[in-house]
Write a protein that holds these residues in place. Structure first.
Motif, short mmCIF file in Angstrom:
data_model
loop_
_atom_site.label_atom_id
_atom_site.label_comp_id
_atom_site.label_asym_id
_atom_site.label_seq_id
_atom_site.Cartn_x
_atom_site.Cartn_y
_atom_site.Cartn_z
N ASP A 98 47.25 27.95 59.02
CA ASP A 98 45.85 27.74 59.41
C ASP A 98 45.60 26.27 59.76
O ASP A 98 44.93 25.94 60.72
CB ASP A 98 44.89 28.15 58.29
CG ASP A 98 44.90 29.66 58.08
OD1 ASP A 98 45.43 30.38 58.95
OD2 ASP A 98 44.40 30.12 57.03
N ARG A 99 46.17 25.39 58.94
CA ARG A 99 46.00 23.95 59.15
C ARG A 99 46.68 23.52 60.46
O ARG A 99 46.15 22.69 61.20
CB ARG A 99 46.59 23.19 57.96
CG ARG A 99 46.54 21.70 58.06
CD ARG A 99 45.15 21.12 57.79
NE ARG A 99 45.17 19.67 57.94
CZ ARG A 99 44.29 18.98 58.64
NH1 ARG A 99 43.28 19.59 59.26
NH2 ARG A 99 44.37 17.67 58.74
N ALA A 100 47.86 24.11 60.76
CA ALA A 100 48.57 23.78 62.00
C ALA A 100 47.70 24.14 63.22
O ALA A 100 47.61 23.36 64.18
CB ALA A 100 49.91 24.51 62.05
N VAL A 101 47.06 25.30 63.15
CA VAL A 101 46.20 25.73 64.27
C VAL A 101 45.01 24.77 64.39
O VAL A 101 44.63 24.35 65.49
CB VAL A 101 45.74 27.20 64.05
CG1 VAL A 101 44.69 27.59 65.09
CG2 VAL A 101 46.93 28.14 64.09
N GLU A 102 44.45 24.40 63.24
CA GLU A 102 43.32 23.45 63.22
C GLU A 102 43.73 22.12 63.88
O GLU A 102 42.98 21.55 64.66
CB GLU A 102 43.01 23.16 61.76
CG GLU A 102 41.57 23.32 61.33
CD GLU A 102 41.49 23.11 59.83
OE1 GLU A 102 41.61 21.97 59.38
OE2 GLU A 102 41.36 24.12 59.09
N PRO A 109 44.74 27.45 70.51
CA PRO A 109 45.71 26.88 69.56
C PRO A 109 46.46 27.94 68.75
O PRO A 109 47.64 27.73 68.41
CB PRO A 109 44.85 26.00 68.65
CG PRO A 109 43.45 26.47 68.83
CD PRO A 109 43.36 27.01 70.21
N ASP A 110 45.80 29.08 68.48
CA ASP A 110 46.45 30.12 67.68
C ASP A 110 47.67 30.68 68.44
O ASP A 110 48.76 30.85 67.87
CB ASP A 110 45.41 31.23 67.42
CG ASP A 110 45.87 32.15 66.32
OD1 ASP A 110 46.61 31.69 65.45
OD2 ASP A 110 45.50 33.34 66.36
N ARG A 111 47.49 30.92 69.74
CA ARG A 111 48.59 31.45 70.56
C ARG A 111 49.65 30.36 70.79
O ARG A 111 50.85 30.61 70.68
CB ARG A 111 48.03 31.92 71.91
CG ARG A 111 49.07 32.54 72.84
CD ARG A 111 48.42 33.09 74.08
NE ARG A 111 47.96 32.06 75.00
CZ ARG A 111 48.73 31.44 75.89
NH1 ARG A 111 50.01 31.75 75.98
NH2 ARG A 111 48.24 30.51 76.68
N ARG A 112 49.16 29.14 71.04
CA ARG A 112 50.09 28.04 71.32
C ARG A 112 50.97 27.71 70.12
O ARG A 112 52.11 27.30 70.27
CB ARG A 112 49.30 26.80 71.74
CG ARG A 112 48.70 26.90 73.13
CD ARG A 112 49.80 26.96 74.15
NE ARG A 112 49.32 26.83 75.51
CZ ARG A 112 50.12 26.68 76.55
NH1 ARG A 112 51.43 26.67 76.40
NH2 ARG A 112 49.64 26.59 77.75
N ALA A 113 50.44 27.90 68.91
CA ALA A 113 51.22 27.60 67.70
C ALA A 113 52.46 28.50 67.62
O ALA A 113 53.45 28.13 66.99
CB ALA A 113 50.35 27.79 66.47
N ILE A 156 54.96 22.06 62.69
CA ILE A 156 53.82 21.38 62.05
C ILE A 156 53.70 21.83 60.59
O ILE A 156 53.46 21.02 59.69
CB ILE A 156 52.51 21.61 62.84
CG1 ILE A 156 52.65 21.04 64.26
CG2 ILE A 156 51.33 20.99 62.13
CD1 ILE A 156 51.48 21.29 65.18
N CYS A 157 53.92 23.15 60.36
CA CYS A 157 53.88 23.67 58.98
C CYS A 157 54.92 22.97 58.11
O CYS A 157 54.66 22.60 56.96
CB CYS A 157 54.17 25.17 58.95
SG CYS A 157 52.81 26.15 59.57
N GLU A 158 56.11 22.77 58.68
CA GLU A 158 57.20 22.11 57.94
C GLU A 158 56.78 20.70 57.54
O GLU A 158 56.98 20.27 56.39
CB GLU A 158 58.43 22.04 58.84
CG GLU A 158 59.73 21.99 58.11
CD GLU A 158 60.90 22.13 59.07
OE1 GLU A 158 61.19 21.15 59.78
OE2 GLU A 158 61.49 23.22 59.13
N ALA A 159 56.15 19.97 58.50
CA ALA A 159 55.70 18.60 58.21
C ALA A 159 54.64 18.61 57.11
O ALA A 159 54.61 17.73 56.24
CB ALA A 159 55.13 17.96 59.48
N LEU A 160 53.78 19.62 57.13
CA LEU A 160 52.72 19.71 56.12
C LEU A 160 53.30 20.00 54.74
O LEU A 160 52.96 19.35 53.75
CB LEU A 160 51.75 20.83 56.50
CG LEU A 160 50.74 20.54 57.61
CD1 LEU A 160 50.16 21.83 58.16
CD2 LEU A 160 49.63 19.64 57.07
N ARG A 161 54.21 20.97 54.68
CA ARG A 161 54.71 21.43 53.37
C ARG A 161 55.74 20.47 52.76
O ARG A 161 55.96 20.47 51.56
CB ARG A 161 55.28 22.85 53.49
CG ARG A 161 54.17 23.84 53.90
CD ARG A 161 54.61 25.27 53.90
NE ARG A 161 54.68 25.79 52.55
CZ ARG A 161 55.64 26.57 52.10
NH1 ARG A 161 56.65 26.89 52.88
NH2 ARG A 161 55.62 27.02 50.88
#
Ligand code: SF4
Length: 330
Positions: free
Chosen positions: A135-139, A149-153, A117-122
């Motif tokens: 942080d945004r990925a967890v959100e 979500p924090d653990r699942r990420a 998800i971070c890759e898609a964002l950046r």
């Protein structure tokens, strides 16, 4: 790319797609018109080979070079047909998101869900820091109702259940706040309980974020609870179209009626479901006239001679000679 923010979200006009191969040309889409507004859900329904997925791929400009595409696909007033690949890449994943049927093959198995998800964002926002993206990925995972979500990420795709993976796929698709989401059979591989949860997540996103959703499915039952409008496709054409309630309660086309009759009834009869007999025609060898004629029990001679056009009566547009004929009678 200049988009016009006040223009309709998606407008498809006379879209035609022909695949050129060694066996000759095969016309997969034979001139369809569709429109979708922001915050609305359009369901596209049909059997395999009806052209619903080809329509979606044409909108995303993901068809192979052998595909010849004509007509117009406008996103917020901007023409997508013929758009240079680098321009289209900027739109895909940013303003137009996609949810695929099989999230397991859509995710990279060696990266965690959070990393992807971070890759898609950046990819679409180079100014976003690694920490900000995380942080945004967890959100985003929280937005699609993934617990912890924090653990699942930090987990890999194989550690997620089918329903959780589909939710993570949705989180990735909405990562860059798209205006349009295209979902290709997003609930097909899921059991009915998980299917209902995914539909609920999509419904919330449309309401909260005003995203327009194009929902492609073979299941009219799924569309009933999820869409505002529905277009039924058969052999590359739209054969019936209208608001979902109008099509469900006042459908005229024998194919739509067949699809409705094949649905299981809640608390209904114990009798067998009524299938639509026969199979769709080959794209290279359609019968003359109405393509549904070989499977239609009420065909008249005109059906073999001329292709029926869509005619709108009482809010439902139907392409059937019999319907137009009776409606035209005094
Ligand atoms: Fe059946 Fe004729 Fe209508 Fe086609 S046009 S669906 S063959 S009645």
């Amino acid at each position: 790319m200049n988009v016009h923010e006040d223009a309709p979200l998606l407008e498809i006009r006379d879209l035609r797609v022909t695949f050129n191969g060694p066996a000759g040309p095969a016309e997969a889409i034979c001139g369809i018109d569709l429109a979708l507004d922001a915050g609305k859900v359009l369901g596209i329904v049909g059997e395999s080979g009806s052209g619903k997925s080809v329509t979606m791929m044409a909108v995303m400009q993901l068809l192979p070079p052998s595909a010849e595409i004509t007509g117009s696909v406008k996103f917020k007033g901007h023409e997508l047909i013929g758009l240079p690949p680098q321009e289209m890449r900027k739109l895909r994943g940013a303003r137009i998101g996609m949810i695929f049927q099989d999230p397991l093959s859509a995710f990279n198995p060696v990266l965690t869900i959070g990393e992807q998800i971070c890759e898609a964002l950046r990819l679409h926002d180079r100014t976003l820091s690694r920490g900000g993206a995380r942080d945004r990925a967890v959100e985003l995972l929280e937005m699609v109702s993934i617990p912890q979500p924090d653990r699942r990420a930090r987990q890999f795709p194989h550690e997620f259940s089918g329903g959780m993976r589909q939710r993570a796929m949705i989180a990735m698709a909405i990562a860059n706040s798209p205006d349009l989401l295209i979902a290709d059979e997003p609930t097909t591989a899921l059991d009915v309980t998980v299917q209902a949860q995914i539909l609920d997540v999509l419904q919330r996103l449309r309401e909260d974020l005003g995203i327009g959703l194009m929902f492609i499915t073979h299941d009219l039952g799924v569309v009933a609870g999820a869409a505002d409008e529905v277009a039924v496709m058969y052999s590359g054409r739209i054969v019936e179209r209208g608001a979902v309630d109008d099509v469900f309660y006042s459908s005229h086309h024998p194919y739509t009626r067949g699809l409705l009759a094949a649905l299981p009834k809640l608390g209904g009869s114990d009798g067998p479901l009524t299938p639509i007999e026969g199979t769709p025609p080959s794209l290279r060898n359609r019968p003359p006239g109405c393509a549904f004629r070989p499977r239609c029990h009420i065909a008249i001679p005109l059906c073999g001679a001329a292709q029926p056009a869509l005619a709108t009566i009482a809010n439902v547009s139907t392409a059937c000679h019999l319907f137009s004929h009776f409606e035209a009678m005094p």
